[in-house]
Design an enzyme around this catalytic site. Structure first.
Site, PDB file in Angstrom:
ATOM      1  N   ASP A  14       0.296 -24.272 -23.592  1.00  0.00           N
ATOM      2  CA  ASP A  14      -0.871 -23.896 -22.784  1.00  0.00           C
ATOM      3  C   ASP A  14      -1.787 -23.094 -23.703  1.00  0.00           C
ATOM      4  OD1 ASP A  14      -2.495 -23.381 -20.426  1.00  0.00           O
ATOM      5  OD2 ASP A  14      -1.622 -21.385 -20.324  1.00  0.00           O
ATOM      6  N   SER A  15      -2.946 -22.707 -23.154  1.00  0.00           N
ATOM      7  CA  SER A  15      -3.880 -21.884 -23.922  1.00  0.00           C
ATOM      8  C   SER A  15      -3.447 -20.407 -23.940  1.00  0.00           C
ATOM      9  CB  SER A  15      -5.260 -21.984 -23.290  1.00  0.00           C
ATOM     10  OG  SER A  15      -5.177 -21.592 -21.932  1.00  0.00           O
ATOM     11  N   CYS A  77      -0.874 -27.152 -19.003  1.00  0.00           N
ATOM     12  CA  CYS A  77      -2.259 -26.704 -18.874  1.00  0.00           C
ATOM     13  C   CYS A  77      -3.028 -27.847 -18.228  1.00  0.00           C
ATOM     14  CB  CYS A  77      -2.804 -26.406 -20.270  1.00  0.00           C
ATOM     15  SG  CYS A  77      -4.585 -26.106 -20.306  1.00  0.00           S
ATOM     16  N   GLU A 158      -5.359 -13.644 -17.549  1.00  0.00           N
ATOM     17  CA  GLU A 158      -4.831 -13.466 -18.917  1.00  0.00           C
ATOM     18  C   GLU A 158      -4.885 -11.984 -19.307  1.00  0.00           C
ATOM     19  OE1 GLU A 158      -3.676 -16.208 -20.657  1.00  0.00           O
ATOM     20  OE2 GLU A 158      -3.344 -15.296 -22.615  1.00  0.00           O
ATOM     21  N   CYS A 190      -4.855 -24.800 -12.110  1.00  0.00           N
ATOM     22  CA  CYS A 190      -4.837 -24.150 -13.424  1.00  0.00           C
ATOM     23  C   CYS A 190      -3.511 -23.407 -13.458  1.00  0.00           C
ATOM     24  CB  CYS A 190      -6.004 -23.167 -13.553  1.00  0.00           C
ATOM     25  SG  CYS A 190      -5.885 -22.078 -14.992  1.00  0.00           S
ATOM     26  N   HIS A 192      -2.578 -20.834 -14.796  1.00  0.00           N
ATOM     27  CA  HIS A 192      -2.641 -19.368 -14.668  1.00  0.00           C
ATOM     28  C   HIS A 192      -2.610 -18.930 -13.191  1.00  0.00           C
ATOM     29  CE1 HIS A 192      -3.938 -19.401 -18.860  1.00  0.00           C
ATOM     30  NE2 HIS A 192      -3.941 -18.077 -18.880  1.00  0.00           N
TER      31      HIS A 192
HETATM   32  N1  DGL Z   1      -3.990 -22.631 -18.004  1.00  0.00           N
HETATM   33  C1  DGL Z   1      -5.110 -23.483 -18.290  1.00  0.00           C
HETATM   34  C2  DGL Z   1      -5.190 -24.620 -17.282  1.00  0.00           C
HETATM   35  O1  DGL Z   1      -4.239 -24.901 -16.583  1.00  0.00           O
HETATM   36  C3  DGL Z   1      -6.473 -22.871 -18.268  1.00  0.00           C
HETATM   37  C4  DGL Z   1      -6.869 -21.605 -18.844  1.00  0.00           C
HETATM   38  C5  DGL Z   1      -7.946 -21.749 -19.890  1.00  0.00           C
HETATM   39  O2  DGL Z   1      -9.140 -21.881 -19.552  1.00  0.00           O
HETATM   40  O3  DGL Z   1      -7.558 -21.732 -21.051  1.00  0.00           O
HETATM   41  O4  DGL Z   1      -6.201 -25.274 -17.190  1.00  0.00           O
END
Ligand code: DGL
Length: 274
Positions: A14-15, A77, A158, A190, A192
């Site tokens: 993931d990011s 992600c 985050e 998402c 997150h």
């Molecule tokens: N966790 C990432 C997702 O599911 C998004 C967060 C980001 O913008 O990096 O899209």
């Protein structure tokens, strides 16, 4: 399938910390698996990056996970699943299954709400790609999918900035948007967002079911590994989980430990030379 191959880790990326919600669900449903996690904190947020940039990052990370001997790749992600599933599959080849976080949820929606109205919130990248609209329509054209980009949420999470009055006001102002009017269920599109699930539920109330994508995704991964003879049935993993970050940020360190609730050995791996 050789026991050596089954004992290899599952590669997850993931990011940032969002993919940990998927990693935690995998840990719960497949306790014998070893996890190798990569958080591309240097390029966070993916939601603001171009599709080409995301493909470039995703391919590089996949190659790293393959070099580490991962037996499967999980794109934990939504933004990367929307833009880079094909390239990641090509990079992984036939031997290593690739799982994204969108297809299992689209299947779940099509089966559970065959004539329903479903809301999806996600990053700008995910919502602009219309990936949920297309994935659900491919399975069931009767379902109406309403979506809204909620770009403030992932950076807020985050940073560990949630469960307070301001985060609740931000979440409320997004969820009361007219795009989401009439939804019966809401997809946290998402990885997150499960971290703010309690606040989301408080805002939408009991009339709207808030889906739990990490659990749905983990069930698909478990079945996929089983089908390919790659599932490790032991109750204890073959080794310690590993967590790599492209930039060792303080916010990742504190949020990750708070969320994962297990000792975590974090390592920085600078993959990109500037
Ligand atoms: N966790 C990432 C997702 O599911 C998004 C967060 C980001 O913008 O990096 O899209």
């Amino acid at each position: 399938m050789s026991s050596h191959r089954i004992a290899r880790p599952i590669g997850i990326f993931d990011s940032g910390i969002g993919g940990l919600t998927v990693a935690a669900a995998i840990r719960r449903s497949m306790p014998g698996e070893r996890l190798l996690y990569f958080g591309d904190t240097e390029h966070f947020p993916y939601g603001e990056r171009s599709p080409d940039a995301i493909r470039h990052y995703a391919i590089r990370i996949t190659n790293f996970l393959l070099d580490q001997g991962c037996k499967a790749i999980v794109i934990a992600c939504n933004t990367a699943s929307a833009h880079a599933s094909g390239p990641v599959e090509l990079t992984a080849g036939d031997q290593v299954p690739v799982f994204n976080v969108i297809d299992p949820v689209a299947t779940h929606i099509a089966e559970t709400w065959p004539t329903g109205t479903i809301g999806v919130i996600g990053t700008k990248g995910t919502i602009a790609s219309r990936v949920y609209v297309k994935a659900v329509a491919k399975r069931n054209k009767q379902v109406k999918v309403r979506s809204l980009a909620t770009p403030l949420l992932a950076p807020m999470i985050e940073e560990g900035f949630y469960n307070n009055n301001i985060s609740l006001a931000v979440i409320r102002s997004y969820l009361e948007h007219r795009n989401l009017a009439g939804m019966e269920a809401l997809v946290l599109g998402c990885t997150h967002y499960p971290l703010i699930r309690d606040e989301v539920e408080k805002v939408v109330g009991s009339r709207v079911s808030v889906l739990d994508p990490p659990t749905i995704v983990a069930a698909t991964i478990k079945q996929g590994l089983k089908d390919q003879g790659l599932l490790r049935r032991s109750r204890t993993p073959a080794g310690a989980d590993k967590f790599f970050l492209s930039d060792m940020t303080d916010s990742f360190k504190s949020s990750a430990k708070r969320f994962f609730r297990k000792p975590m050995q974090l390592r920085e791996l600078r993959m990109w030379d500037h």
